[in-house]
Design a protein around this motif. Sequence first.
Motif, PDB file in Angstrom:
ATOM      1  N   MET A  17       0.765  -1.199  -0.148  1.00 28.58           N
ATOM      2  CA  MET A  17      -0.021   0.246   0.099  1.00 28.58           C
ATOM      3  C   MET A  17       0.936   1.284   0.109  1.00 28.58           C
ATOM      4  O   MET A  17       0.739   2.174  -0.555  1.00 28.58           O
ATOM      5  CB  MET A  17      -1.066  -0.226   1.337  1.00 28.58           C
ATOM      6  N   GLY A  69      -8.204   2.447   3.942  1.00 32.28           N
ATOM      7  CA  GLY A  69      -7.117   1.871   3.213  1.00 32.28           C
ATOM      8  C   GLY A  69      -7.642   0.451   2.511  1.00 32.28           C
ATOM      9  O   GLY A  69      -7.701   0.265   1.401  1.00 32.28           O
ATOM     10  N   THR A 128      -1.298   4.950   1.949  1.00 34.21           N
ATOM     11  CA  THR A 128      -1.492   3.828   2.815  1.00 34.21           C
ATOM     12  C   THR A 128      -2.989   3.838   3.303  1.00 34.21           C
ATOM     13  O   THR A 128      -3.399   3.140   4.213  1.00 34.21           O
ATOM     14  CB  THR A 128      -0.752   4.047   4.207  1.00 34.21           C
ATOM     15  N   THR A 177      -2.958  -1.605  -3.716  1.00 35.42           N
ATOM     16  CA  THR A 177      -3.654  -2.302  -2.735  1.00 35.42           C
ATOM     17  C   THR A 177      -4.013  -3.575  -3.284  1.00 35.42           C
ATOM     18  O   THR A 177      -4.877  -3.771  -4.254  1.00 35.42           O
ATOM     19  CB  THR A 177      -5.054  -1.466  -2.531  1.00 35.42           C
TER      20      THR A 177
END
Lengths: 500, 327
Positions: free
Chosen positions: A338, B210, B290, A343
């Motif tokens: 990430m 995320g 992130t 992702t």
Amino acid sequence: MMDVLSNISLGLGVAATFQNLLYCLIGTFLGTVVGVLPGIGPVTTVAMLMPISFTLEPVSALIMMAGIYYGAQYGGSTTAILINIPGEASSVVTSLDGHQMARQGRAGPALGMAALGSFFAGTVATFVIAFGAPPLAKLALQFGPAEYFSLMLCGLVAAIVLARGSIIKAIAMVVVGLIFGLAGSDVNSGIRRFTFGVQGLADGIEFVALSMAIYGVAEVIVNLEKKDGAAGIAGSIGKVLPSWADIKLCIPSVLRGTALGSVLGVLPGGGALLASFSAYTLEKKVASEPRRFGQGDIRGVAAPESANNAGAQTSFIPMLTLGIPSNPTMALMIGALMVHGITPGPRVMTDRPELFWGVVASMWLGNLMLVVLNLPMVGLWVRLLRMPYRMMFPAIIGFCCIGTYTINSNVTDIAVMAAITLFGYLCLKLDCEPAPLILGYVLGPMMEENLRRALLISRGDPTIFVSAPISLGFLIAAAALLLIVAAPAIRQRREEVMVE
Amino acid sequence: MPFTLSRRALCSGLAASALSTAPAFAEDFPTRPITMIVPFTAGGAGDILARVLSQRLEPIWGKGFVVENRPGAGGVIGAVATAKAPADGYTLMIAPSSTMAVNVSLYKTLPYNPATDFIPLAIPARTTFILVVNNNLPVKSVSELIAYAKAQKEPLAYATAGPGVPHHLFAELFKSMTGINMQQVPYKGSLPALQDVIAGHVPLMFVDLGPGATQIKAGQVRPLGVSTAQRLKELPDVPAINETLPGFDVASWQMISAPAGTPRAIVEKLHRDIATIMRDPALQEQIDKTGMSPVPSPSLDDLQAYVKSEIARWTDVVRKAGIEGTM
């Protein structure tokens, strides 16, 4: 078909560059080392290397981290066989026959077979990922709380079948395992159970503390009782590599283990563990002389080792295709990816094919490297066994303490280990096998979680377990397994009656 | 809680404050590696953030920067370890809003006091949550969800990453603000919970950005709204829940803090240095990736006030949810 082949060649193109081969080698080597060393596992290693991975290409970073993960699976079986300390839950079964083999002077063939079986399983699992990732990922999604509960129940019943000796004792050990598993914070409310106000017990009994106590320290105590000093570890090394006869004997076991591991590994949470346990159970069921299991049967090493390696590999499927990590190491890998802006999830395969296929191809190369790294090392590891036991046992206890402490940096865990050691010693004295306890401990909390989750979703309606077809299938399998256990007992009793 | 600090910590605290009278002390700081305690296992948001920051702080301080995971008891063990550590600036902690603002009302007894045991130094990042529903649920907006939930006989199930976590509290706040009835189904972590929402085992959840963003972009779940008052630049088409439900504005956050009693000069230096690296656009981008949003560093006094206001706010939510002192 052509698609898959062209994808694999794309992957090999990525994985076989000098840089990525190097990172693969670093990863597998580090993995082997941390797998062998108790007290430092793949999670810690991956966490420590994370800042370095930020500076690498994402593919290289993932290749290295994956190498650490499956390399540690290899290394973990080394300690399980040599000193009976399974570092991970999935190598508990390996120690059953593996350590017996080491005591009989056949540590070499055990380690060699573990390496060869793992390599074969790793190769097959790589192809399973290549061909089956998308449909298998869909299968994993079908597993809701009800399905997981029934699968776990099936696993627990298998644990009873797995035990040698008295079934009553096996059931008792499973129940004790379940009780150990209950300690800690309740998953639904967070209320503390059986913690006696001790903060260090808030997350329950640490698995490593439990397994080190029972397999490591309690075993040392039992060995010290024996007057002959050498305590059963054979002085002679024996042949370093498995003989052709060994290999021939193991081929069907490796095949079955690989198949089971490839399928069960796909399930997030406990897949690889269930795989090694069920592979062992299956071998015992199909073997012509099941009595030899638990006393150093090489098939008892080959099958679970193939299964857990195949499972370790296919557990990448939910991570790469759904973005769902099966264990903490994979959660870390997702974190690292990430930071690179990737992702893991359903789009990785189409958006970043070089990443997906590069990692898949590197797994096969990594497995090859592991065999090359490990086979020559077998001789070195085996020589360790020549060490006099009076020097081994302080080292084992030392490693157990360090290993237990470093998991959470928590002193309570060492106290827990000491307490469970007493219990473990008692069990060994009473001839109660610890393997069902470990499985009860690991599966119990997951079973409870999923049971309560399923009932929350169904608003308390228990028919949810039989109305879902997959769940119903597992329940039927569990019932069938129970019948198999019960049947010989009934027959035996009949025979006894007949004798009278 | 005046006497929870260990004698050792007290002594070194005194020693440190004695030293801090020498003006050169803060200039020399640090002279040895700094430890950042993460009260959770490796791999979580705070852990990743700590490791990202360590890369930037090491060159500035010229000393090692050790990330130490002290997991256990929902962050309590690490927080206690930090509170008891010598207050010399060499032990810091990065902990989420649960540790710093929520647990104090949620736990029956908490062996640390988040308002007085720590000096907040920075809030490097916060995490926006998104209300997502399974694709087959016949609702397309927050108002449709409210109407749908009110029409059901049984309460709607929602997934969380465990009891007492933001996923749970945000949903409870949503419940109390809309008056609908919902039932929590706790999981161990965000991802397994999200998996069951995707598969349709549970109809909805509040998910952190995320893990949520990719699944939303891939069309695996339907987003209804974001938890903050402003829309997210990653998901410009997803409205803020606030647009339907004025006053709904929540996010979880990560805070770096030092043990109470750390000399003011050192606190100021740490605050200044972290604020400096946080201004770097490259770092902000890294944090963005992130799934967290970088936060510009507020002043030390504002940070302290923020912790107090967050404690008050979440105590209220915890009370309304009927879970005060249950853990």
